[in-house]
Design a protein around this motif. Structure first.
Motif, PDB file in Angstrom:
ATOM      1  N   ASP A 150      17.030  11.919 -40.582  1.00 41.53           N
ATOM      2  CA  ASP A 150      16.190  12.808 -39.864  1.00 41.53           C
ATOM      3  C   ASP A 150      15.745  12.357 -38.260  1.00 41.53           C
ATOM      4  O   ASP A 150      15.711  13.043 -37.518  1.00 41.53           O
ATOM      5  CB  ASP A 150      15.050  13.318 -40.768  1.00 41.53           C
ATOM      6  N   ASN A 151      15.522  11.004 -38.291  1.00 40.87           N
ATOM      7  CA  ASN A 151      14.850  10.818 -37.137  1.00 40.87           C
ATOM      8  C   ASN A 151      15.778   9.341 -37.028  1.00 40.87           C
ATOM      9  O   ASN A 151      15.216   8.161 -37.667  1.00 40.87           O
ATOM     10  CB  ASN A 151      13.440  10.521 -37.384  1.00 40.87           C
ATOM     11  N   PRO A 305      18.236  18.383 -38.646  1.00 42.28           N
ATOM     12  CA  PRO A 305      17.445  17.651 -37.457  1.00 42.28           C
ATOM     13  C   PRO A 305      17.863  18.320 -36.029  1.00 42.28           C
ATOM     14  O   PRO A 305      16.992  18.279 -35.362  1.00 42.28           O
ATOM     15  CB  PRO A 305      18.281  16.226 -37.181  1.00 42.28           C
ATOM     16  N   ARG A 308      15.022  20.846 -35.162  1.00 45.81           N
ATOM     17  CA  ARG A 308      13.773  20.417 -35.110  1.00 45.81           C
ATOM     18  C   ARG A 308      12.936  21.138 -34.028  1.00 45.81           C
ATOM     19  O   ARG A 308      11.627  21.610 -34.475  1.00 45.81           O
ATOM     20  CB  ARG A 308      13.576  18.998 -34.675  1.00 45.81           C
ATOM     21  N   TYR A 361       5.633  16.123 -32.776  1.00 43.44           N
ATOM     22  CA  TYR A 361       6.947  16.279 -33.828  1.00 43.44           C
ATOM     23  C   TYR A 361       7.922  16.550 -33.346  1.00 43.44           C
ATOM     24  O   TYR A 361       9.112  15.696 -33.575  1.00 43.44           O
ATOM     25  CB  TYR A 361       6.551  17.089 -34.879  1.00 43.44           C
ATOM     26  N   ARG A 364       9.454  13.612 -30.867  1.00 44.21           N
ATOM     27  CA  ARG A 364       9.557  12.509 -31.450  1.00 44.21           C
ATOM     28  C   ARG A 364       8.683  11.454 -31.025  1.00 44.21           C
ATOM     29  O   ARG A 364       9.262  10.281 -30.643  1.00 44.21           O
ATOM     30  CB  ARG A 364      10.736  11.974 -32.072  1.00 44.21           C
ATOM     31  N   GLU A 367       7.578   7.190 -31.154  1.00 44.39           N
ATOM     32  CA  GLU A 367       9.040   6.285 -31.405  1.00 44.39           C
ATOM     33  C   GLU A 367      10.277   6.429 -30.825  1.00 44.39           C
ATOM     34  O   GLU A 367      11.017   5.522 -30.371  1.00 44.39           O
ATOM     35  CB  GLU A 367       9.458   6.502 -33.099  1.00 44.39           C
ATOM     36  N   ARG A 368      10.178   7.423 -29.845  1.00 46.52           N
ATOM     37  CA  ARG A 368      11.062   7.791 -28.840  1.00 46.52           C
ATOM     38  C   ARG A 368      11.194   6.572 -27.709  1.00 46.52           C
ATOM     39  O   ARG A 368      12.180   6.268 -27.477  1.00 46.52           O
ATOM     40  CB  ARG A 368      11.083   8.990 -28.125  1.00 46.52           C
ATOM     41  N   HIS A 379       4.271   7.026 -36.440  1.00 45.73           N
ATOM     42  CA  HIS A 379       5.239   7.673 -35.951  1.00 45.73           C
ATOM     43  C   HIS A 379       4.854   9.249 -35.912  1.00 45.73           C
ATOM     44  O   HIS A 379       4.092   9.463 -36.329  1.00 45.73           O
ATOM     45  CB  HIS A 379       6.703   7.309 -36.620  1.00 45.73           C
ATOM     46  N   SER A 380       5.786  10.074 -35.145  1.00 46.04           N
ATOM     47  CA  SER A 380       5.404  11.542 -34.762  1.00 46.04           C
ATOM     48  C   SER A 380       4.838  12.188 -35.996  1.00 46.04           C
ATOM     49  O   SER A 380       3.955  13.055 -36.006  1.00 46.04           O
ATOM     50  CB  SER A 380       6.483  11.933 -34.108  1.00 46.04           C
ATOM     51  N   HIS A 381       5.677  11.825 -36.817  1.00 44.25           N
ATOM     52  CA  HIS A 381       5.442  13.009 -38.169  1.00 44.25           C
ATOM     53  C   HIS A 381       4.155  12.480 -38.662  1.00 44.25           C
ATOM     54  O   HIS A 381       3.522  13.345 -39.251  1.00 44.25           O
ATOM     55  CB  HIS A 381       6.500  12.692 -39.085  1.00 44.25           C
TER      56      HIS A 381
END
Length: 419
Positions: A150-151, A305, A308, A361, A364, A367-368, A379-381
């Motif tokens: 997913d990420n 994904p 998103r 979200y 991202r 973490e991007r 992380h974003s989530h």
């Protein structure tokens, strides 16, 4: 002293007493002039060779008094004459692995009870260690199956596919990429459940219209609890299988729509308390838009994904549909009354938290910019989850202030009074 014995038996004679700690005298032992004679059965350690040892075999000169060890199994079988291994010649060459297993079994059976107990305790300790540590290890992103990817900015710490609901639920106590996602909404769900029960059991004297007000505020709590419940359940079991992941992802997205729709109900009820007609119209429009969002989220492509940004846009758009009733309220009541008695400040803060979480979200972030550095925490989530819980609580605080104002103003709708 000569004595007739069956084939495969060995006679030992000694002129002095023997230490018989590991040998067992047969019932047919005899005594003679040269000392006591006893018969020792030869125990064949080869599981496939059943012929006894030839009586012509002579024992070692050394006074061995212990059974064969595991390391001696193979060498002993090699010394058996070829004519005594007919089964082995017929069946072919023995597999070395099976022979070693046979030797280990015989070695275990030859242990004393104390050694057997120690061996059993080691097995128990090994089993407990496996249960405590778990039977799986986290894996990197590049070895995940496609349906679990997913990420791609989260490089390490992923759960492998675990086709067991028990293993999935046990994983909530392990550290991996979903640990924060699970616990932020699991604890948030328990918090709103307790808060909702406390609010529902408040005495009726605290409300102008107890039944109506408890129903509309209860709708908000129901939406929040469903959203948070579906979310933590999805993040717990989505590694079970592709089919389970699809089902619970649809529940997760539906829960977001339920939270947004439930948040509108108490705010529209108190803001348009003296104008039921526009309140009713806005409620219908919000419900239609929410059902449309739920319908779209049931499509399989919606959870991929690649979509998103579409997912974030759908739910942000559903929330921004509240701009129309908000402008209506500000125009009809005036900016000062809307920001003081109408609690517009808390409503705007709630919207800011929700939109910020959705943007993080979708993009991202962070973490991007730090691949592999936010795999487990922040992380974003996870940030999105935290902001959702914070936004829901801010909304509840604003609605509680509206309810208190309505209770203070009473049930009347005078021009100088309530909203």
């Amino acid at each position: 002293m000569a004595r007739s014995v069956p084939s495969g038996w060995i006679i030992f004679t000694h002129s002095r007493p023997l230490v018989t700690g590991h040998f067992k005298l047969d019932e047919g032992e005899t005594s003679g002039a040269e000392g006591p004679a006893f018969v020792l059965r030869h125990r064949n350690l080869n599981s496939h060779t059943t012929d006894p040892m030839s009586p012509r075999e002579t024992p070692n000169t050394g006074p061995s008094t212990s059974p064969l060890s595991t390391s001696e199994c193979s060498s002993h079988n090699a010394n058996v004459p070829e004519d005594r291994r007919e089964n082995k010649d017929d069946d072919g060459e023995e597999d070395k692995e099976e022979e070693d297993d046979s030797c280990r079994d015989e070695g275990f059976m030859g242990m004393t009870p104390l050694l057997q107990a120690h061996h059993a305790m080691e097995k128990v300790e090994e089993f407990v260690h496996k249960v405590w540590e778990g039977r799986w290890r986290v894996i990197p992103h590049d070895v995940l199956p496609d349906w679990l990817k997913d990420n791609d900015f989260l490089l390490h710490g992923h759960r492998p596919p675990m086709p067991s609901f028990r293993a999935c639920f046990r994983s909530i106590f392990r550290i991996h990429t979903e640990t924060g996602n699970i616990w932020t909404h699991l604890l948030g769900c328990l918090f709103f459940l307790c808060l909702g029960l406390m609010y529902m059991f408040r005495p009726n004297i605290s409300f102008v219209a107890p039944v109506q007000e408890k129903v509309v505020i209860g709708v908000f709590f129901l939406g929040a609890i469903l959203c948070l419940s579906f979310s933590w359940l999805f993040h717990t079991v989505y590694c079970h299988s592709e089919g389970v992941s699809k089902v619970f992802s649809k529940l997760d997205y539906s829960g977001i729509a339920f939270l947004i729709m439930g948040s509108f109900v108490p705010w529209l009820y108190y803001s348009f308390y003296c104008s039921p007609q526009p309140c009713f119209i806005y409620l219908i429009v919000v419900c239609i838009l929410g059902l449309a969002a739920i319908t779209v989220s049931q499509c399989d492509f919606f959870a991929t994904p690649q979509y998103r940004g579409v997912r974030a846009g759908v739910f942000v758009g559903l929330g921004l549909s509240g701009v129309v009733p908000t402008l209506h309220f500000v125009i009809s009541e005036g900016l000062i009354r809307a920001t003081t008695m109408g609690q517009m400040g808390w409503l705007l803060l709630m919207a800011t938290l929700y939109i910020t979480g959705a943007c993080l979200y979708a993009a991202r972030i962070p973490e991007r910019f730090f691949p592999g550095k936010c795999d487990i925490w922040f992380h974003s989530h996870q940030l999105f989850h935290i902001l959702v819980v914070a936004g829901a609580f801010v909304h509840f605080h604003g609605v509680s202030n509206l309810q208190e104002f309505r209770y203070t103003a009473g049930g009347g709708c005078t021009e100088d009074g309530a909203l």
